[in-house]
Design a protein around this motif. Structure first.
Motif, PDB file in Angstrom:
ATOM      1  N   GLY A  41       9.238  16.403  -0.858  1.00 34.09           N
ATOM      2  CA  GLY A  41       8.991  15.134  -1.536  1.00 34.09           C
ATOM      3  C   GLY A  41       8.325  14.097  -0.664  1.00 34.09           C
ATOM      4  N   GLN A  42       8.320  14.313   0.653  1.00 31.03           N
ATOM      5  CA  GLN A  42       7.604  13.424   1.565  1.00 31.03           C
ATOM      6  C   GLN A  42       6.170  13.913   1.731  1.00 31.03           C
ATOM      7  N   MET A  43       5.269  13.025   2.133  1.00 33.68           N
ATOM      8  CA  MET A  43       3.896  13.414   2.433  1.00 33.68           C
ATOM      9  C   MET A  43       3.319  12.456   3.452  1.00 33.68           C
ATOM     10  N   ARG A  44       2.350  12.941   4.177  1.00 32.07           N
ATOM     11  CA  ARG A  44       1.683  12.138   5.191  1.00 32.07           C
ATOM     12  C   ARG A  44       0.563  11.362   4.510  1.00 32.07           C
ATOM     13  N   LYS A  45       0.579  10.014   4.616  1.00 28.08           N
ATOM     14  CA  LYS A  45      -0.328   9.154   3.861  1.00 28.08           C
ATOM     15  C   LYS A  45      -1.233   8.379   4.805  1.00 28.08           C
ATOM     16  N   SER A  46      -2.530   8.370   4.504  1.00 24.16           N
ATOM     17  CA  SER A  46      -3.447   7.621   5.375  1.00 24.16           C
ATOM     18  C   SER A  46      -4.683   7.180   4.613  1.00 24.16           C
ATOM     19  N   HIS A  73      -6.230   9.843   1.939  1.00 18.75           N
ATOM     20  CA  HIS A  73      -5.921  11.209   2.355  1.00 18.75           C
ATOM     21  C   HIS A  73      -4.410  11.424   2.306  1.00 18.75           C
ATOM     22  N   THR A  74      -4.003  12.626   1.939  1.00 20.06           N
ATOM     23  CA  THR A  74      -2.581  12.955   1.977  1.00 20.06           C
ATOM     24  C   THR A  74      -2.391  14.423   2.332  1.00 20.06           C
ATOM     25  N   HIS A  75      -1.372  14.678   3.132  1.00 24.04           N
ATOM     26  CA  HIS A  75      -0.988  16.041   3.499  1.00 24.04           C
ATOM     27  C   HIS A  75       0.440  16.280   3.020  1.00 24.04           C
ATOM     28  N   PRO A  76       0.726  17.444   2.437  1.00 18.50           N
ATOM     29  CA  PRO A  76       2.084  17.745   1.991  1.00 18.50           C
ATOM     30  C   PRO A  76       2.898  18.342   3.132  1.00 18.50           C
ATOM     31  N   LYS A  77       4.143  18.654   2.883  1.00 21.33           N
ATOM     32  CA  LYS A  77       4.943  19.422   3.832  1.00 21.33           C
ATOM     33  C   LYS A  77       4.188  20.699   4.171  1.00 21.33           C
ATOM     34  N   GLY A  78       4.038  21.000   5.451  1.00 20.83           N
ATOM     35  CA  GLY A  78       3.244  22.153   5.860  1.00 20.83           C
ATOM     36  C   GLY A  78       1.772  21.841   6.026  1.00 20.83           C
ATOM     37  N   GLY A  79       1.393  20.570   5.832  1.00 17.44           N
ATOM     38  CA  GLY A  79      -0.007  20.188   5.965  1.00 17.44           C
ATOM     39  C   GLY A  79      -0.506  20.341   7.392  1.00 17.44           C
ATOM     40  N   LYS A  80      -1.818  20.471   7.527  1.00 17.78           N
ATOM     41  CA  LYS A  80      -2.419  20.663   8.843  1.00 17.78           C
ATOM     42  C   LYS A  80      -3.896  20.335   8.792  1.00 17.78           C
ATOM     43  N   LEU A 110       0.828  -1.203   0.000  1.00 20.98           N
ATOM     44  CA  LEU A 110       0.000   0.000   0.000  1.00 20.98           C
ATOM     45  C   LEU A 110       0.864   1.256   0.000  1.00 20.98           C
ATOM     46  N   SER A 111       1.875   1.266   0.853  1.00 23.74           N
ATOM     47  CA  SER A 111       2.739   2.440   0.938  1.00 23.74           C
ATOM     48  C   SER A 111       3.515   2.661  -0.361  1.00 23.74           C
ATOM     49  N   ASP A 112       4.053   1.588  -0.901  1.00 26.50           N
ATOM     50  CA  ASP A 112       4.870   1.699  -2.111  1.00 26.50           C
ATOM     51  C   ASP A 112       4.051   2.122  -3.319  1.00 26.50           C
ATOM     52  N   ASN A 113       2.745   1.835  -3.299  1.00 25.77           N
ATOM     53  CA  ASN A 113       1.895   2.162  -4.444  1.00 25.77           C
ATOM     54  C   ASN A 113       0.953   3.341  -4.162  1.00 25.77           C
ATOM     55  N   PHE A 114       1.239   4.082  -3.097  1.00 28.67           N
ATOM     56  CA  PHE A 114       0.431   5.251  -2.778  1.00 28.67           C
ATOM     57  C   PHE A 114       0.694   6.327  -3.827  1.00 28.67           C
ATOM     58  N   PRO A 115      -0.361   6.922  -4.405  1.00 29.76           N
ATOM     59  CA  PRO A 115      -0.163   7.928  -5.459  1.00 29.76           C
ATOM     60  C   PRO A 115       0.637   9.132  -4.970  1.00 29.76           C
ATOM     61  N   GLY A 116       1.379   9.749  -5.865  1.00 30.30           N
ATOM     62  CA  GLY A 116       2.125  10.953  -5.529  1.00 30.30           C
ATOM     63  C   GLY A 116       1.205  12.135  -5.291  1.00 30.30           C
ATOM     64  N   TYR A 117       1.726  13.165  -4.648  1.00 34.01           N
ATOM     65  CA  TYR A 117       0.890  14.306  -4.270  1.00 34.01           C
ATOM     66  C   TYR A 117       0.347  15.049  -5.491  1.00 34.01           C
ATOM     67  N   GLU A 118       1.032  14.990  -6.602  1.00 33.19           N
ATOM     68  CA  GLU A 118       0.593  15.692  -7.811  1.00 33.19           C
ATOM     69  C   GLU A 118      -0.153  14.782  -8.780  1.00 33.19           C
ATOM     70  N   ASP A 119      -0.426  13.546  -8.400  1.00 23.97           N
ATOM     71  CA  ASP A 119      -1.136  12.628  -9.285  1.00 23.97           C
ATOM     72  C   ASP A 119      -2.580  13.077  -9.504  1.00 23.97           C
ATOM     73  N   ILE A 154      -5.788   4.645   9.108  1.00 27.25           N
ATOM     74  CA  ILE A 154      -4.597   3.802   9.027  1.00 27.25           C
ATOM     75  C   ILE A 154      -3.486   4.603   8.357  1.00 27.25           C
ATOM     76  N   TYR A 155      -2.327   4.660   9.004  1.00 30.88           N
ATOM     77  CA  TYR A 155      -1.197   5.439   8.485  1.00 30.88           C
ATOM     78  C   TYR A 155      -0.259   4.564   7.673  1.00 30.88           C
ATOM     79  N   LEU A 156       0.237   5.129   6.576  1.00 34.32           N
ATOM     80  CA  LEU A 156       1.070   4.375   5.640  1.00 34.32           C
ATOM     81  C   LEU A 156       2.400   5.068   5.379  1.00 34.32           C
ATOM     82  N   ASN A 157       2.934   5.733   6.413  1.00 31.55           N
ATOM     83  CA  ASN A 157       4.137   6.552   6.261  1.00 31.55           C
ATOM     84  C   ASN A 157       5.400   5.771   6.615  1.00 31.55           C
TER      85      ASN A 157
END
Length: 274
Positions: free
Chosen positions: A214-219, A121-128, A48-57, A152-155
């Motif tokens: 380039g990192q993001m919070r994934k859930s 759900h995904t949050h970028p750097k600076g997400g809140k 799941l983590s490895d196939n999580f879409p990128g933030y700009e997908d 469920i967190y996938l980070n």
């Protein structure tokens, strides 16, 4: 039992067999909740983590970028990659829902096949996400209320110093606002939190986190429903101002609009495919 030889649904049902989970859930403060590590098998969580879409997908159709929340979401089954489609299907299986009922003592749970408010759900750097109470009455299934929230967190490789922890706050009866942060939940890889949203369940990640570029919070998020009186309860999430926002008229007005059933969708989603 070898995790490679069982189905995802079988694993989820077995994972909830811990006899202490029920007491832990009901005795937790500031509201009923349960933290579960190793929620999926290691192989499934890695996939799941490895196939999580990128933030700009292109998969992201809900864009939130305002003073209360910065994130992207997708709850459309037709857009889920196959692995995610199968995962959400397992999380809505009747046998797993029955396990949730047995664990929490909340019976009569129903699933939301539309994943309203849930999904990826995904949050970028600076997400809140400001501390808030979830909506009570489902906007489409008005005879049902949101009762349980599963996240469920996938980070993989998420470092504690980056922040992004889910904060759980207690309730101030006099002001009807969050009072103080009682507990924090680090978004560790393959960790889940299950909590009752019908209580004064103030939660959020109000401090923008500082992960590397380039990192993001994934859930993943799933909500479970139960019968309700459509005339009683919140129809929209209710946010609280955070720190200096308490004196910011712009933010206070946004909170009022965000909580208004007629105005909410026009002020918090900056873009969404119809």
């Amino acid at each position: 039992m070898n995790s490679e030889c069982i189905t995802l649904t079988e694993w989820l049902n077995m994972m909830l067999n811990d006899k202490d989970y029920g007491n832990t859930f009901r005795e937790a403060k500031p509201f009923n909740h349960l933290i579960i590590d190793n929620f999926f098998t290691e192989e499934h969580a890695n996939a799941l983590s490895d196939n999580f879409p990128g933030y700009e997908d292109d998969i992201w159709k809900g864009f939130y970028n305002n003073e209360l929340e910065i994130k992207k979401t997708c709850h459309y089954w037709s857009l889920f990659p196959e692995l995610y489609y199968k995962t959400f299907h397992a999380l809505l299986e009747p046998s797993f829902v029955k396990k949730l009922e047995d664990t929490t003592g909340i019976h009569g749970l129903e699933v939301d096949h539309g994943l309203h408010g849930g999904g990826m759900h995904t949050h970028p750097k600076g997400g809140k996400l400001n501390v808030h109470l979830d909506y009570h009455i489902h906007p489409k299934l008005t005879h049902l209320k949101r009762n349980l929230n599963l996240i469920i967190y996938l980070n993989k490789g998420w470092e504690e110093s980056w922040g992004g922890h889910l904060q759980l706050w207690d309730h101030n009866e006099e002001t009807n606002q969050p009072k103080s942060c009682v507990s924090v939940v680090e978004p560790r890889f393959n960790r889940a939190i299950l909590f009752d949203t019908t209580q004064n369940s103030w939660h959020g990640l109000p401090d923008p986190f500082n992960c590397p570029d380039g990192q993001m919070r994934k859930s993943l998020a799933v909500y479970y429903l139960s019968p309700a009186n459509a005339e009683i309860g919140r129809k929209r999430a209710y946010f609280a101002p955070y720190k200096e926002q308490a004196n910011d008229e712009k933010v206070l007005n946004l909170i009022k609009q965000r909580a208004d059933n007629e105005q909410a969708s026009s002020v918090y989603v900056t873009k969404e495919s119809k």
